[in-house]
Scaffold this motif. Structure first.
Motif, PDB file in Angstrom:
ATOM      1  N   THR A 163      13.236  11.675 -19.586  1.00 39.92           N
ATOM      2  CA  THR A 163      12.916  10.898 -18.526  1.00 39.92           C
ATOM      3  C   THR A 163      11.754  11.388 -17.830  1.00 39.92           C
ATOM      4  O   THR A 163      11.583  12.576 -17.602  1.00 39.92           O
ATOM      5  CB  THR A 163      14.171  10.689 -17.410  1.00 39.92           C
ATOM      6  OG1 THR A 163      14.196  11.751 -16.630  1.00 39.92           O
ATOM      7  CG2 THR A 163      15.401  10.274 -18.013  1.00 39.92           C
ATOM      8  N   ILE A 214       7.013   5.584 -10.426  1.00 43.32           N
ATOM      9  CA  ILE A 214       7.756   5.149 -11.303  1.00 43.32           C
ATOM     10  C   ILE A 214       8.634   6.085 -11.461  1.00 43.32           C
ATOM     11  O   ILE A 214       8.388   7.301 -11.720  1.00 43.32           O
ATOM     12  CB  ILE A 214       6.599   4.919 -12.537  1.00 43.32           C
ATOM     13  CG1 ILE A 214       5.620   4.012 -12.431  1.00 43.32           C
ATOM     14  CG2 ILE A 214       7.336   4.683 -13.673  1.00 43.32           C
ATOM     15  CD1 ILE A 214       4.685   3.772 -13.688  1.00 43.32           C
ATOM     16  N   THR A 217      11.493   6.710 -16.314  1.00 48.50           N
ATOM     17  CA  THR A 217      11.124   6.359 -17.587  1.00 48.50           C
ATOM     18  C   THR A 217      11.744   6.813 -18.585  1.00 48.50           C
ATOM     19  O   THR A 217      11.611   8.137 -19.020  1.00 48.50           O
ATOM     20  CB  THR A 217       9.517   6.293 -17.828  1.00 48.50           C
ATOM     21  OG1 THR A 217       8.927   5.550 -16.714  1.00 48.50           O
ATOM     22  CG2 THR A 217       9.168   5.587 -19.016  1.00 48.50           C
ATOM     23  N   SER A 268       6.070   7.745 -23.029  1.00 46.29           N
ATOM     24  CA  SER A 268       6.292   7.189 -21.820  1.00 46.29           C
ATOM     25  C   SER A 268       4.956   6.794 -21.259  1.00 46.29           C
ATOM     26  O   SER A 268       5.144   5.757 -20.334  1.00 46.29           O
ATOM     27  CB  SER A 268       6.810   8.443 -20.868  1.00 46.29           C
ATOM     28  OG  SER A 268       5.655   9.461 -20.644  1.00 46.29           O
ATOM     29  N   GLU A 271       4.788   3.076 -21.857  1.00 41.97           N
ATOM     30  CA  GLU A 271       5.730   2.366 -20.930  1.00 41.97           C
ATOM     31  C   GLU A 271       5.158   2.225 -19.601  1.00 41.97           C
ATOM     32  O   GLU A 271       5.355   1.015 -18.845  1.00 41.97           O
ATOM     33  CB  GLU A 271       7.109   3.094 -20.869  1.00 41.97           C
ATOM     34  CG  GLU A 271       7.811   3.147 -22.270  1.00 41.97           C
ATOM     35  CD  GLU A 271       8.517   1.788 -22.560  1.00 41.97           C
ATOM     36  OE1 GLU A 271       8.647   0.821 -21.563  1.00 41.97           O
ATOM     37  OE2 GLU A 271       8.657   1.777 -23.886  1.00 41.97           O
ATOM     38  N   MET A 272       4.525   3.316 -19.050  1.00 41.56           N
ATOM     39  CA  MET A 272       3.957   3.417 -17.634  1.00 41.56           C
ATOM     40  C   MET A 272       2.577   2.282 -17.501  1.00 41.56           C
ATOM     41  O   MET A 272       2.421   1.586 -16.392  1.00 41.56           O
ATOM     42  CB  MET A 272       3.561   4.509 -17.355  1.00 41.56           C
ATOM     43  CG  MET A 272       4.708   5.559 -16.706  1.00 41.56           C
ATOM     44  SD  MET A 272       4.376   7.110 -16.276  1.00 41.56           S
ATOM     45  CE  MET A 272       6.091   7.904 -16.109  1.00 41.56           C
ATOM     46  N   ILE A 275       4.162  -1.114 -17.359  1.00 36.73           N
ATOM     47  CA  ILE A 275       4.635  -1.468 -16.020  1.00 36.73           C
ATOM     48  C   ILE A 275       3.077  -1.423 -15.219  1.00 36.73           C
ATOM     49  O   ILE A 275       3.199  -2.474 -14.261  1.00 36.73           O
ATOM     50  CB  ILE A 275       5.209  -0.028 -15.353  1.00 36.73           C
ATOM     51  CG1 ILE A 275       6.662   0.022 -16.226  1.00 36.73           C
ATOM     52  CG2 ILE A 275       5.333  -0.180 -14.095  1.00 36.73           C
ATOM     53  CD1 ILE A 275       7.347   1.230 -15.775  1.00 36.73           C
TER      54      ILE A 275
END
Length: 363
Positions: A163, A214, A217, A268, A271-272, A275
């Motif tokens: 994470t 954030i 993740t 990650s 993914e960020m 976002i």
């Protein structure tokens, strides 16, 4: 001679009554003896779950911090790396059922888990859910519905995940689209003039900045030749995470990550960025948005290695390998299943027969 080091992730506690190994009881905070019923509470850490500084671990000087060695069995068939408790008499890969040889175990370094989501379902509950799932399958072979799973091939597995947390700052530029309507006239198929409302989009330049934190993740830290755990069972409530305590692992298999921290971090970041794109579109507003440029900066990045629960069983039907998965926290289920050729063939044949009868009587 110095005393052997006892690893935090491999601490085992014996029953004070009969000496057998105590195992974690799903859905509780206790470890129990399956022979005499003795029960002890797991010492829960009251401190918050620790987030580790990412940059330090991506550099050589930090890569060995908060880490230890663990005994690992590598499956040559599917590639899974598994740490298996010594009390298992018969060793098989939890993913594909391939026999594992304890003498092939190797010692490897791993970053110690920072948190664990303990199992909430027992093995028996997982098997009952599988049987119910099989009974509800259409066109499943009768032999499969009659099959009973040997509990030794249905094992609880802690899956490794990374994470990542970060404070995100970004700047964007693009266009904002707002809908408006115009009335247009046209001739219909009969030559008569009609009117209709037509939607159009008015585009205006937009730019600005975004920022926000954030949290967690989630990135899978393992990959086998047999593929990933299905998305249908890959949703856990991370609010139930507990600071890592080896007692939660007792009686279960623990998988070692095969995706390094560096690779997990790269995933990650994707993914960020996704976002950040959503934040920018929300900031632009309007009915439609176009992003032409988005620059982001991640600061105060931290991570942790966590373990999440799933029950896995591999079984064979007509020389083909199938597997199913049950989420060890919420009980959701997914898996590969065989189909009965004859059931499908006879169903189609029956359908054609009924259609033929309807056609004949309609004449």
């Amino acid at each position: 001679m110095s005393e052997p080091t006892i690893l935090k992730s491999e601490i085992k506690k014996a029953c004070k009554n009969c000496g057998a190994e105590l195992k974690y009881k799903p859905g509780t905070t206790s470890i129990t003896c399956e022979y005499c019923g003795h029960e002890e509470q797991i010492n829960l850490d009251t401190d918050p779950i620790k987030e580790l500084p990412l940059r330090q671990y991506l550099q050589d000087q930090g890569s060995q911090a908060n880490s230890e060695e663990i005994s690992i069995l590598h499956c040559k068939n599917c590639g899974a790396n598994q740490h298996i408790e010594e009390n298992y008499k018969s060793l098989h890969c939890v993913y594909c059922g391939t026999p594992l040889i304890r003498e092939d175990a190797k010692t490897e370094q791993w970053i110690l888990p920072g948190a664990v989501l303990p199992f909430q379902l027992t093995q028996q509950e997982a098997i009952l859910r599988f049987k119910k799932w099989v009974n509800g399958l259409w066109w499943a072979p009768d032999d499969l519905k009659k099959a009973t799973l040997d509990p030794q091939f249905t094992k609880g597995l802690y899956l490794p995940y990374w994470t990542f947390d970060a404070q995100l700052y970004g700047n964007y530029s693009g266009m904002r689209g707002d809908y408006y309507y115009e009335t247009q006239s046209y001739k219909d198929s009969n030559g008569k003039r009609q009117t209709r409302r037509v939607r159009k989009t008015r585009w205006t330049p937009a730019s600005g900045s975004i920022k926000g934190f954030i949290d967690d993740t989630l990135i899978s830290a393992s990959k086998q030749h047999t593929g990933k755990v299905p998305k249908g069972v890959s949703l856990w409530n991370l609010k139930k995470l507990q600071p890592f305590e080896s007692g939660f692992l007792s009686g279960f298999v623990t998988e070692k990550y095969t995706i390094p921290l560096k690779n997990g971090h790269l995933q990650s970041q994707e993914e960020m960025r996704s976002i950040a794109n959503s934040w920018a579109r929300r900031d632009i507003g309007g009915d439609e948005q176009q992003i032409s440029k988005l620059d982001i900066n991640l600061e105060e990045e931290t991570f942790k290695h966590i373990l999440l629960p799933v029950y896995i069983s591999a079984y064979r039907y007509k020389n083909k390998e199938y597997s199913f998965f049950v989420n060890g926290e919420n009980g959701s289920i997914s898996g590969k299943r065989p189909y009965s050729f004859w059931k499908i063939f006879l169903t189609i044949l029956a359908g054609l027969f009924v259609f033929g009868l309807i056609y004949l009587f309609s004449k």
